[in-house]
Design a protein around this motif. Structure first.
Motif, short mmCIF file in Angstrom:
data_model
loop_
_atom_site.label_atom_id
_atom_site.label_comp_id
_atom_site.label_asym_id
_atom_site.label_seq_id
_atom_site.Cartn_x
_atom_site.Cartn_y
_atom_site.Cartn_z
N MET A 1 0.82 -1.21 0.00
CA MET A 1 0.00 0.00 0.00
C MET A 1 0.85 1.26 0.00
SD MET A 1 -3.17 -1.47 2.25
CE MET A 1 -3.56 0.05 3.03
N ASN A 2 1.94 1.22 0.74
CA ASN A 2 2.83 2.38 0.76
C ASN A 2 3.47 2.62 -0.61
OD1 ASN A 2 2.29 2.79 3.43
ND2 ASN A 2 4.09 1.64 4.16
N LEU A 3 3.82 1.53 -1.27
CA LEU A 3 4.42 1.67 -2.60
C LEU A 3 3.42 2.24 -3.60
CD1 LEU A 3 6.36 -1.72 -2.68
CD2 LEU A 3 7.40 0.57 -2.65
N VAL A 4 2.18 1.76 -3.50
CA VAL A 4 1.15 2.27 -4.41
C VAL A 4 0.89 3.75 -4.13
CG1 VAL A 4 -1.28 2.12 -5.06
CG2 VAL A 4 0.07 0.03 -4.81
N ALA A 5 0.97 4.09 -2.85
CA ALA A 5 0.72 5.47 -2.47
C ALA A 5 1.74 6.43 -3.08
CB ALA A 5 0.71 5.59 -0.95
N GLN A 6 2.88 5.90 -3.48
CA GLN A 6 3.89 6.76 -4.10
C GLN A 6 3.54 7.14 -5.54
OE1 GLN A 6 7.97 5.46 -3.55
NE2 GLN A 6 7.39 4.36 -1.69
#
Ligand SMILES: Nc1nc2c(ncn2[C@@H]2O[C@H](COP(=O)(O)OP(=O)(O)OP(=O)(O)O)[C@@H](O)[C@H]2O)c(=O)[nH]1
Ligand SMILES: [Mg+2]
Lengths: 400, 212
Positions: free
Chosen positions: A162-167
């Motif tokens: 999720m953090n990666l997608v948030a980037q």
């Protein structure tokens, strides 16, 4: 190595299985695979012959037995897999089950993987294995769970994804977009399960995870990512795809070196399996880098339908990516008579598009013939097959 | 490469054609139009290389064409020279709606010259002429570039089927051994005849059939 860090995350958890999971890291798996390969290939081949002999009667009995068989296999799978993979990539599932204490396994990780392998090779997974969101298995399909086991993936760190997608879009977003809108766009079974957006998110996340330097994404990666998304929720697909690229086919992805090794090995295999066809191709200067580039470089993922691709990938993930070479070989050897009788004069008796359409063979037929073919290869050839996708070519690997 | 004797019937002469150009300019579309007379708005990107073969029945002889449809993707680029090395014809395609793809043809042409020198038939193709509104590269520019490099030039639309057969006639006419054939002299005429003959006269038809 990068994936070491990825998998160190596992250690953070507590409980028996998490400690055990450390033994499941892909590297350990690969080491185990390398140790086991000769043995398992032979055993696999023997099992396959038995299986082949039964194939016809099996089909007749299939309807009667299917319900039974399905339950039997699912039970065995559950025994092997759970509780380790009880926690799927679904966030709510993870929260619900995350703290459930794991039951101790009676089998060691190696034994469990081995049983899984055998199951895949001799029975195949049940028809329902592609269903996602079932009561029994959760968000991830049964086949997806089995693949994760082969890849050595336990709990999926959903927040990581999720953090990666948030980037947001990565440096390669444009290139990714070009590919994702063109990936299996005409395969309804695929597009009904996987959207270009899903592919795009996973691939951009992959780039971010590797430092977001331009050029991390190389074209056609979307095709290798597709089977995972077909079977798994995004976080699971992301994790599986990453491990797959880094540990199972690094030589296919970073450059095409492994793919070219595969072409030479393919020719060697063809020479053993069908000398006449081999000579025929040599006579026409027809090389696998011409007619089989797409099938071999995508490990057959470009051959529709996806529901067949995943059956072939069961075996590739269980025993090694080199099976992709053997599957392509099976298709070509199976069409040998046709190719040899081509009345087209000094030209090409084979075109890529026919091969990409599977040359009239479904997954079952490919598997059956592949298991037969593999018995003809000597240990030296097998060893080089096993290594070609994961290791740079070694001097001693030169053709015999 | 097969030379061709003047006495008919000659054995099938075989020629290798490599298609080059940036991603999505329409290489696969042109070939698919030629081979199957089809067009699709959604082709999958070519993975590495797509190999096709086609027998072309010309007036005075039959030739076998091996078509190597390469992927425009950057990743494949380092492998291209090895494919060019074995070819007798190189078709460099750009998209008239995409100026960058036109500029990049210089690199593709150089790449071919590096491998094959002058021992190759080079054709520059501007594709997607049906998109008149969005055009970024004019016919004149295309023509000028071809003249500058001393190579053949044609504009096509794989979508509309415009000039695709003409492209292959042009190539066939230029193949080694074709200099004295009727083809070479009357390319335009034959292209007209082609359309007329397709349905009415199957034996003399310029339609080729792939026996694969
Ligand atoms: N309007 C229009 N679109 C075209 C034409 N030719 C191709 N296209 C479209 O352009 C896109 C790319 O075409 P392809 O034939 O796949 O391009 P390619 O050069 O083979 O691309 P790569 O295989 O990636 O190198 C497709 O969506 C086609 O439908 C044309 O003449 N007119
Ligand atoms: Mg293409």
């Amino acid at each position: 190595m990068r994936h070491a860090a990825t998998f160190a995350r596992w250690a953070r958890g507590s409980g028996d299985w998490r400690a055990e999971a450390r033994h499941w890291t892909p590297c350990a798996l690969l080491r185990a695979a390398a140790r086991l390969t000769d043995f398992s290939v032979r055993e696999l081949a023997r099992a396959a012959v038995r299986l082949g002999a039964r194939a016809d009667s099996r089909r007749r009995r299939a309807r009667r037995a299917s319900v039974f068989r399905r339950m039997e296999i699912e039970d065995e799978l559950l025994q092997i897999l759970l509780p380790a993979d009880r926690v799927s990539g679904d966030l709510s599932d993870a929260q619900r089950d995350g703290n459930t204490p794991a039951e101790p396994f009676s089998l060691s990780p190696e034994e469990r993987i081995d049983r899984l392998r055998k199951l895949v090779a001799t029975h195949g997974l049940p028809h329902s294995a592609n269903e996602m969101g079932t009561e029994k298995f959760g968000m991830c399909s049964l086949r997806g769970i089995v693949w994760k086991a082969f890849l050595g993936i336990g709990v999926i760190p959903v927040h990581n994804y999720m953090n990666l997608v948030a980037q947001g879009p990565s440096a390669d977003a444009e290139k990714i977009g070009n590919d994702t809108i063109r990936t299996f766009i005409k395969n309804v079974d695929f597009t009904s399960r996987v959207s270009p957006d899903m592919l795009s998110r996973v691939l951009n996340a992959y780039c971010h995870a590797r430092g977001n330097t331009k050029g991390t994404y190389v074209q056609s990666m979307s095709i290798l990512c597709a089977p995972f998304l077909y079977l798994m929720p995004e976080p699971d697909a992301f994790e599986s795809f990453s491990v797959f690229l880094e540990c199972h086919v690094p030589e296919y992805v970073n450059n095409y070196r492994g793919v070219f090794s595969a072409f030479r090995l393919f020719e060697e295999c063809l020479r053993v399996a069908d000398r006449q066809l081999y000579d025929h191709f040599v006579g026409y200067q027809l090389k696998p880098e011409l007619y089989a580039f797409s099938t071999i470089s995508t490990l057959n993922a470009c051959v529709p339908p996806m529901s067949d691709t995943v059956k072939l990938w069961d075996v590739q993930l269980a025993f090694g990516a080199y099976w992709g070479v053997i599957f392509t070989l099976a298709r070509i050897v199976n069409s040998s008579a046709l190719l040899l009788s081509s009345k087209e004069g000094p030209g090409a008796p084979l075109i890529t598009r026919e091969l990409e359409q599977g040359l009239g063979m479904n997954a079952e037929a490919v598997l059956k013939l592949s298991f037969e073919l593999v018995q003809q290869f000597d240990a030296h050839l097998l060893q080089r097959l096993v290594k070609h996708a994961i290791q740079p070519p070694q001097p001693e690997d030169a053709g015999s | 490469m097969a030379g061709v004797s003047s006495s008919a019937p000659t054995p099938l002469a075989k020629y290798k054609l490599v298609f080059l150009g940036d991603q999505s300019v329409g290489k696969t579309s042109i070939i698919t139009r030629f081979m199957y007379d089809k067009f699709d708005n959604n082709y999958q990107a070519t993975i590495g290389i797509d190999f096709l073969s086609k027998t072309m029945y010309l007036e005075d002889r039959t030739v076998r064409l091996q078509l190597w449809d390469t992927a425009g993707q950057e990743r494949f680029r380092s492998l291209i020279p090895s494919y060019i090395r074995d070819s007798s014809v190189a078709v460099v395609v750009y998209d008239v709606v995409n100026r960058a793809s036109f500029i990049n043809t210089t690199k593709w042409i150089e790449e071919v010259r590096n491998e094959r020198g002058n021992d190759v038939i080079l054709v520059l193709v501007g594709n997607k002429t049906d998109q008149t509104e969005k055009r970024q590269v004019s016919v004149e520019e295309g023509d000028a570039k071809a003249k500058e490099h001393d190579i053949m030039f044609i504009e096509t639309s794989a979508k509309a089927g415009f000039n695709v057969k003409a492209l292959f006639r042009k190539i066939a006419a230029a193949l080694p051994g074709m200099e004295n054939s009727a083809m070479a002299r009357d390319t335009d005429l034959i292209d007209v005849k082609l359309n007329a003959s397709a349905s009415t006269n199957p034996t003399a038809s310029q339609e080729s059939s792939c026996g694969c």
